[in-house]
Design a protein around this motif. Structure first.
Motif, mmCIF file in Angstrom:
data_model
loop_
_atom_site.group_PDB
_atom_site.id
_atom_site.type_symbol
_atom_site.label_atom_id
_atom_site.label_comp_id
_atom_site.label_asym_id
_atom_site.label_seq_id
_atom_site.Cartn_x
_atom_site.Cartn_y
_atom_site.Cartn_z
ATOM 1 N N UNK A 84 0.848 -1.219 -0.108
ATOM 2 C CA UNK A 84 0.155 -0.088 0.131
ATOM 3 C C UNK A 84 0.863 1.308 -0.058
ATOM 4 N N UNK A 85 1.783 1.132 0.874
ATOM 5 C CA UNK A 85 2.790 2.471 0.887
ATOM 6 C C UNK A 85 3.382 2.613 -0.326
ATOM 7 N N UNK A 86 3.984 1.769 -0.891
ATOM 8 C CA UNK A 86 4.574 2.013 -2.194
ATOM 9 C C UNK A 86 3.706 2.422 -3.222
ATOM 10 N N UNK A 87 2.832 1.637 -3.457
ATOM 11 C CA UNK A 87 1.788 1.948 -4.513
ATOM 12 C C UNK A 87 1.193 3.406 -4.509
ATOM 13 N N UNK A 88 0.866 3.773 -3.171
ATOM 14 C CA UNK A 88 0.212 5.057 -2.821
ATOM 15 C C UNK A 88 1.259 5.968 -3.151
ATOM 16 N N UNK A 92 3.915 6.069 -5.445
ATOM 17 C CA UNK A 92 4.116 6.225 -7.055
ATOM 18 C C UNK A 92 2.785 6.876 -7.390
ATOM 19 N N UNK A 93 1.568 6.598 -6.833
ATOM 20 C CA UNK A 93 0.303 6.798 -7.759
ATOM 21 C C UNK A 93 0.091 8.181 -7.302
ATOM 22 N N UNK A 94 0.761 8.871 -6.197
ATOM 23 C CA UNK A 94 0.659 10.326 -5.696
ATOM 24 C C UNK A 94 1.577 11.076 -6.774
ATOM 25 N N UNK A 95 2.683 10.624 -7.012
ATOM 26 C CA UNK A 95 3.761 11.235 -7.637
ATOM 27 C C UNK A 95 3.649 11.249 -8.876
ATOM 28 N N UNK A 96 3.094 10.398 -9.772
ATOM 29 C CA UNK A 96 3.229 10.078 -11.075
ATOM 30 C C UNK A 96 1.653 10.508 -11.721
ATOM 31 N N UNK A 97 0.685 10.449 -10.760
ATOM 32 C CA UNK A 97 -0.741 10.687 -11.416
ATOM 33 C C UNK A 97 -1.222 12.089 -10.688
ATOM 34 N N UNK A 98 -0.157 12.465 -9.786
ATOM 35 C CA UNK A 98 -0.452 14.072 -9.438
ATOM 36 C C UNK A 98 -1.626 14.245 -8.430
ATOM 37 N N UNK A 99 -2.059 13.164 -7.973
ATOM 38 C CA UNK A 99 -3.375 12.925 -6.979
ATOM 39 C C UNK A 99 -3.120 13.405 -5.709
ATOM 40 N N UNK A 105 -9.137 0.581 -5.118
ATOM 41 C CA UNK A 105 -7.531 0.474 -4.792
ATOM 42 C C UNK A 105 -7.207 -0.741 -4.053
ATOM 43 N N UNK A 106 -8.264 -1.130 -3.197
ATOM 44 C CA UNK A 106 -8.070 -2.359 -2.406
ATOM 45 C C UNK A 106 -7.856 -3.513 -3.432
ATOM 46 N N UNK A 107 -8.673 -3.486 -4.336
ATOM 47 C CA UNK A 107 -8.245 -4.672 -5.556
ATOM 48 C C UNK A 107 -7.028 -4.652 -6.098
ATOM 49 N N UNK A 108 -6.652 -3.306 -6.408
ATOM 50 C CA UNK A 108 -5.353 -3.127 -6.795
ATOM 51 C C UNK A 108 -4.205 -3.794 -5.891
ATOM 52 N N UNK A 109 -4.273 -3.495 -4.627
ATOM 53 C CA UNK A 109 -3.338 -3.990 -3.720
ATOM 54 C C UNK A 109 -3.636 -5.456 -3.763
#
Length: 83
Positions: A7-11, A13-20, A68-72
């Protein structure tokens, strides 16, 4: 790798790359809507996941990924399958 690490790693790069904003990423939130993903964004997402976790994904892997849970869960199952 623990679920928390996934979750930490995924979140991160999602925040950084998708600027969310981090508060947009909620376990039960709709992934596509929250990140405003189009088909090219999914390609970017796959590349990011593969490079960050050392796994291979196919388009069929995303069939049941809605939240997001499905993705994790997907990432975790792929990691554990190669372990």
């Amino acid at each position: 790798m623990s679920r928390e690490e996934i979750i930490d790693i995924t979140n991160r790069f999602l925040i950084e790359e998708f600027e969310v904003a981090s508060d947009v990423i909620q376990p039960e939130a709709d992934l596509k809507e929250s990140l405003d993903l189009d088909s090219l964004d999914y390609v970017d997402l796959v590349v990011l996941i593969e490079s960050n976790f050392g796994i291979k994904l196919e388009s069929k892997d995303f069939t049941d990924v809605i939240t997001f849970d499905n993705l994790y869960d997907l990432i975790g199952s792929k990691i554990h399958a190669i372990a």
